[in-house]
Scaffold this motif. Structure first.
Motif, PDB file in Angstrom:
ATOM      1  N   ALA A  20      -7.902   2.921  -2.347  1.00 37.87           N
ATOM      2  CA  ALA A  20      -8.587   3.434  -1.159  1.00 37.87           C
ATOM      3  C   ALA A  20      -9.856   2.622  -0.893  1.00 37.87           C
ATOM      4  CB  ALA A  20      -8.931   4.910  -1.349  1.00 37.87           C
ATOM      5  N   GLU A  45       0.821  -1.211   0.000  1.00 36.37           N
ATOM      6  CA  GLU A  45       0.000   0.000   0.000  1.00 36.37           C
ATOM      7  C   GLU A  45       0.860   1.268   0.000  1.00 36.37           C
ATOM      8  OE1 GLU A  45      -3.485  -0.227   0.479  1.00 36.37           O
ATOM      9  OE2 GLU A  45      -4.002   1.867   0.808  1.00 36.37           O
ATOM     10  N   GLY A  76      -3.657   6.169   4.292  1.00 36.00           N
ATOM     11  CA  GLY A  76      -2.711   6.162   3.176  1.00 36.00           C
ATOM     12  C   GLY A  76      -3.427   6.076   1.840  1.00 36.00           C
ATOM     13  N   GLY A  77      -4.365   5.134   1.727  1.00 37.74           N
ATOM     14  CA  GLY A  77      -5.105   4.946   0.477  1.00 37.74           C
ATOM     15  C   GLY A  77      -5.923   6.173   0.113  1.00 37.74           C
ATOM     16  N   ALA A  78      -6.574   6.774   1.119  1.00 37.63           N
ATOM     17  CA  ALA A  78      -7.402   7.958   0.867  1.00 37.63           C
ATOM     18  C   ALA A  78      -6.536   9.135   0.424  1.00 37.63           C
ATOM     19  CB  ALA A  78      -8.195   8.323   2.121  1.00 37.63           C
ATOM     20  N   GLY A 119      -5.399   5.458  -7.383  1.00 32.99           N
ATOM     21  CA  GLY A 119      -5.617   5.633  -5.950  1.00 32.99           C
ATOM     22  C   GLY A 119      -7.017   5.236  -5.524  1.00 32.99           C
ATOM     23  N   ALA A 120      -8.000   5.447  -6.440  1.00 29.50           N
ATOM     24  CA  ALA A 120      -9.388   5.186  -6.058  1.00 29.50           C
ATOM     25  C   ALA A 120      -9.626   3.713  -5.696  1.00 29.50           C
ATOM     26  CB  ALA A 120     -10.329   5.645  -7.175  1.00 29.50           C
ATOM     27  N   GLY A 146      -2.539   8.912  -9.674  1.00 33.08           N
ATOM     28  CA  GLY A 146      -3.234   8.885  -8.381  1.00 33.08           C
ATOM     29  C   GLY A 146      -4.735   9.059  -8.517  1.00 33.08           C
ATOM     30  N   PHE A 152      -3.722   8.881  -1.213  1.00 31.40           N
ATOM     31  CA  PHE A 152      -3.350   8.544  -2.594  1.00 31.40           C
ATOM     32  C   PHE A 152      -4.472   8.965  -3.551  1.00 31.40           C
ATOM     33  CE2 PHE A 152      -1.373   4.725  -5.168  1.00 31.40           C
ATOM     34  CZ  PHE A 152      -1.036   5.595  -6.187  1.00 31.40           C
ATOM     35  N   ALA A 153      -5.714   8.586  -3.216  1.00 32.69           N
ATOM     36  CA  ALA A 153      -6.832   8.839  -4.128  1.00 32.69           C
ATOM     37  C   ALA A 153      -7.210  10.323  -4.171  1.00 32.69           C
ATOM     38  CB  ALA A 153      -8.034   8.005  -3.722  1.00 32.69           C
TER      39      ALA A 153
END
Lengths: 463, 341
Positions: free
Chosen positions: A96, A73, B67-69, A92-93, A88, B71-72
């Motif tokens: 997340a 991740e 972290g993922g949020a 990224g979507a 991203g 990134f997005a």
């Protein structure tokens, strides 16, 4: 040393390692959930023991997948910052969403499953293992949607003012056919890997005449599921090849070592290239087969590496667009050969179980245990093929690997992390294999009594 | 929904994820660091681990989701911070790997050496992320060298400045206190008494560090120009709550003591993100080159899609995670039959 090479090596190491453990998690989860459901329905004590025993091995393996997944991740931003900036908006979507939908689900309900036995209603306990299995497979779906976009970008535009890819169609992203063929191929592969683990361990005990009823039932389940799963893996892989014919012809040509365009195309049984990996020296080929595999037609044209290289030079500018052929060619052959052997072997195991005393057969001593290496090697080869076959691209046709790395990282930074990961991952693997072996050999009774004083034998004597 | 609204919404959402992480994983880290010191016998150490056994993994996902949020929603923030803080984050990851494996493997072999090794892996694996995330957050508030191309131009030692180190040590000390409060809430008998005694000492360390951090914040950050000498109600409330913690500890009001350290995390993080807003990474090279919610964000379309996803699934996640805490609300005893890990 070249920072790009080091970042690539590190990505290869961490990702291949992560994927040695995750497919087993994906597949074994379904088995354990099924076993517990059967116990819930039938009250048959053997099902309960099976849930406990295979569940224990599931947990030992699961932990490694979880902790190495955290690295996955984070490493896009850490090592591939320019990639992260560029994609991203799109990549990224799903990442997340994976965390929000899948990681929370699998980790929370795994805790509930481990700690809930005897403390929460049985139905809720049963539901929790299903949610763990669904959650972990769902997480694979989302990461494969993300990877599918790197192989076959859809639903985006390039924003001229920022120079970045931007999402314009979320539906196209999540219905990317390429991604769903990946999902099919990969989830079936997880089930196949779990089946072969069950077959190997069951055979070990059957040969020693221990817990016969328990392991005969396990062996039979493993053989049946293994046959279904490896057939699905094959069909998925075949469909993937046909997609590749349209969307990634270079990868297709490279995995087959087709240098010059052929119509109809032959299938290579053995090809030897020169040391650069870019010229053919000698080969044995079966005519027509490649055409039929690639496009369901004995006479269609399969374009060769040289022609595609020329087309890409015109399309994307000068550069080398040919992947490292010796890698794509051989990983494809290993993956496919092992896949076929898995299909054949599980069919044979299943056929053998019709006889009463099949455990006395000589092959039971070696074949199922030896066959356990097949899914691991086939699985790693498949991923090396699909990622190396996309080179030099990180996102096919849009962004090259060399433009994707973090520009601020020094060789020293990368050496520290590469050596660190190697050392830590190596020790983890040693601890994991030690525990797996110990619990697999100790058998079902030990798994039942772990954590209580009355533990028999070697396992957890002081637990 | 307007673009600015969405960007602000995602700034808030990421702040919420971090707050959730510090509140929940904060006590996990504290418990992990306290493990070798609180549990003297093996059953005691097992009881300590079992207090967080069913929840630590779910708590850690708050970090992954943050972290993922990032990134997005803010790809440039994700890219600059993660590549910039490379070695610090590498050590955070090594810590998380060591402790995660150790929880699961520690009690699966009865060899005392095996168990001792994994106990220390849990302690070290909890200490490293606490220290480094604390240092990272302090540096975010202070500002780090970033050039006009949004690229971090420092190295690991840039982060190890006095303010960064104070931030790191503060994080370690407040996690220790939070973990001790959680343990007194979840344990019983002698073990609980031992942790309670320790929490009184840990309280002094945490209080000193928090005051030191607050004071140095005026020296090292732009709080005086951005907010003024009077920091507003939230940081002051956070200090008042810290003062109340010792009363709860002394009166054996365990639930309240735990809630007070938890709420303090919420308030400090709110204060931190208020100080940052609308910037997400402050450039110490040139304030003009800072990353903000507008120059670091994803497109309006992505933010809209992600908002819908979050709106549907965040409540679901909160509901089942809350439920899992409720299910395992009982205290943990050192009775071997009831221990799982």
């Amino acid at each position: 040393m070249d920072p790009i090479l080091l970042s690539r090596l590190q990505f290869a190491l961490t990702t291949i390692y992560h994927w040695l453990f995750v497919p087993l998690t994906l597949g074994l989860g379904w088995f354990v959930a099924f076993m517990q459901t059967r116990f819930y329905q039938t009250r048959d004590e053997t099902w309960r023991k099976m849930t406990k025993f295979w569940g224990k091995l599931f947990l030992i393996n699961f932990a490694i997948g979880v902790v190495t997944g955290i690295v996955q991740e984070f490493q896009f931003g850490m090592n591939w910052s320019e990639y992260s900036r560029y994609v991203g908006d799109i990549f990224g979507a799903p990442l997340a969403i994976e965390a929000l939908l899948a990681f929370f689900m699998e980790s929370t309900f795994l805790g509930v499953w481990i700690f809930g036995e005897g403390r929460i209603p049985e139905k809720v306990h049963l539901a929790s293992i299903w949610l763990v299995a669904i959650g972990s497979n769902l997480s694979a779906v989302w990461i494969l949607i993300a990877n599918g976009w790197m192989q076959h970008p859809v639903g985006y535009i390039i924003n001229e003012s920022t120079g970045r890819a931007e999402l314009v169609d979320f539906l196209a992203l999540i219905t990317n056919e390429k991604a769903w063929v990946f999902v099919w191929h990969t989830l079936a592969d997880g089930l196949a890997m779990a089946s072969f683990l069950i077959l190997a361990i069951s055979a070990y005990h059957l040969v020693r005449k221990q817990n016969m009823a328990f392991f005969k039932r396990s062996f039979q389940m493993g053989a049946l599921a293994g046959l279904i799963a490896s057939t699905l893996v094959f069909l998925g892989g075949h469909t993937m090849g046909q997609f590749m014919y349209e969307s990634q012809p270079m990868k297709l040509a490279a995995l087959e070592a087709i240098w010059e365009t052929e119509q109809p195309a032959s299938f290579s049984l053995l090809t030897i290239g020169d040391l650069s990996g870019k010229r053919e020296v000698w080969s044995i080929r079966i005519p027509y087969v490649m055409s039929s595999l690639a496009c369901n037609d004995f006479s269609c044209e399969v374009r060769g590496v040289h022609e595609i290289q020329m087309q890409y030079e015109q399309q994307y500018g000068p550069g080398d667009y040919i992947p490292l052929m010796v890698v794509t060619y051989w990983t494809f052959r290993i993956m496919m050969a092992f896949g076929f052997i898995m299909m054949g072997a599980s069919a044979w195991f299943l056929y053998a179980t019709r006889k009463k005393n099949y455990e006395k057969a000589k092959w039971m001593k070696y074949v199922p245990i030896g066959a356990l290496t097949l899914p691991y090697l086939a699985n790693a080869s498949g991923w090396i093929l699909t990622e190396m076959g996309r080179q030099p691209w990180i996102v096919f046709g849009l962004l090259k690997v060399e433009d994707a790395v973090s520009p601020n990282l020094t060789t020293v930074d990368l050496l520290i992390s590469l050596i660190g990961y190697t050392a830590v991952y190596g020790s983890l693997a040693a601890a994991m294999v030690y525990l797996m072996k110990k619990y697999a050999i100790a058998g079902p009774d030990a798994a039942l009594h772990e954590s209580v004083d009355a533990a028999p034998g070697r396992v957890g004597a002081q637990d | 929904m307007s673009y600015e609204f969405l960007q602000t919404l995602w700034f808030i959402l990421i702040a919420v994820l971090w707050i959730g992480f510090f509140f929940l994983e904060g006590f996990d880290f504290g418990v992990g660091m306290l493990l070798p010191f609180m549990g003297r016998k093996d059953e005691e150490r097992r009881a300590v681990i079992n207090t967080i056994g069913s929840v630590w993994d779910g708590n850690e996902v708050w970090l992954l989701t943050a972290g993922g949020a990032t990134f997005a929603a803010f790809p440039h923030w994700y890219a600059t911070m993660f590549s910039g803080f490379y070695l610090a984050l590498f050590l955070v990851l090594i810590g998380l790997i060591l402790r995660g494996i150790a929880f699961e493997y520690r009690s699966k072999d009865s060899n005392p050496k095996w168990r001792r090794t994994f106990d220390w892996m849990i302690a070290v694996g909890s200490f490293l992320p606490s220290l480094l995330l604390g240092a990272a957050f302090a540096n975010l508030a202070r500002g780090v060298p970033i050039n006009q191309d949004m690229m971090y131009t420092g190295n690991l030692f840039t982060l190890l400045n006095p303010y960064g180190l104070i931030g790191g040590m503060t994080m370690v000390s407040v996690f220790l206190l939070h973990g001790a409060n959680f343990l007194t809430l979840k344990l019983e008998g002698k073990l609980r008494d031992r942790v309670r005694e320790a929490s009184k000492k840990l309280y002094i360390a945490a209080a000193v560090m928090v005051v030191l951090l607050a004071a140095t914040t005026y020296v090292y950050t732009d709080i005086t120009t951005k907010i003024g000498i009077d920091p507003g109600i939230i940081p002051i409330a956070s200090v008042v709550i810290l003062l109340s913690t010792i009363l709860f500890i002394n009166r054996k009001m365990e639930g309240w003591a735990f809630i007070s350290t938890g709420v303090r995390f919420v308030l400090t993080q709110v204060a931190f993100f208020t100080l940052m807003f609308p910037r997400v990474m402050i450039s110490s090279t040139n304030p003009e080159w800072s990353l903000t919610i507008s120059n670091a964000s994803s497109s309006q379309y992505t933010l809209t899609v992600m908002s819908i996803v979050a709106l549907i699934f965040v409540p679901v996640v909160l509901a089942y995670q809350g439920w899992s805490y409720y299910m395992f609300r009982k205290r943990i005893s050192t009775d071997k039959k009831s221990l799982v890990y």
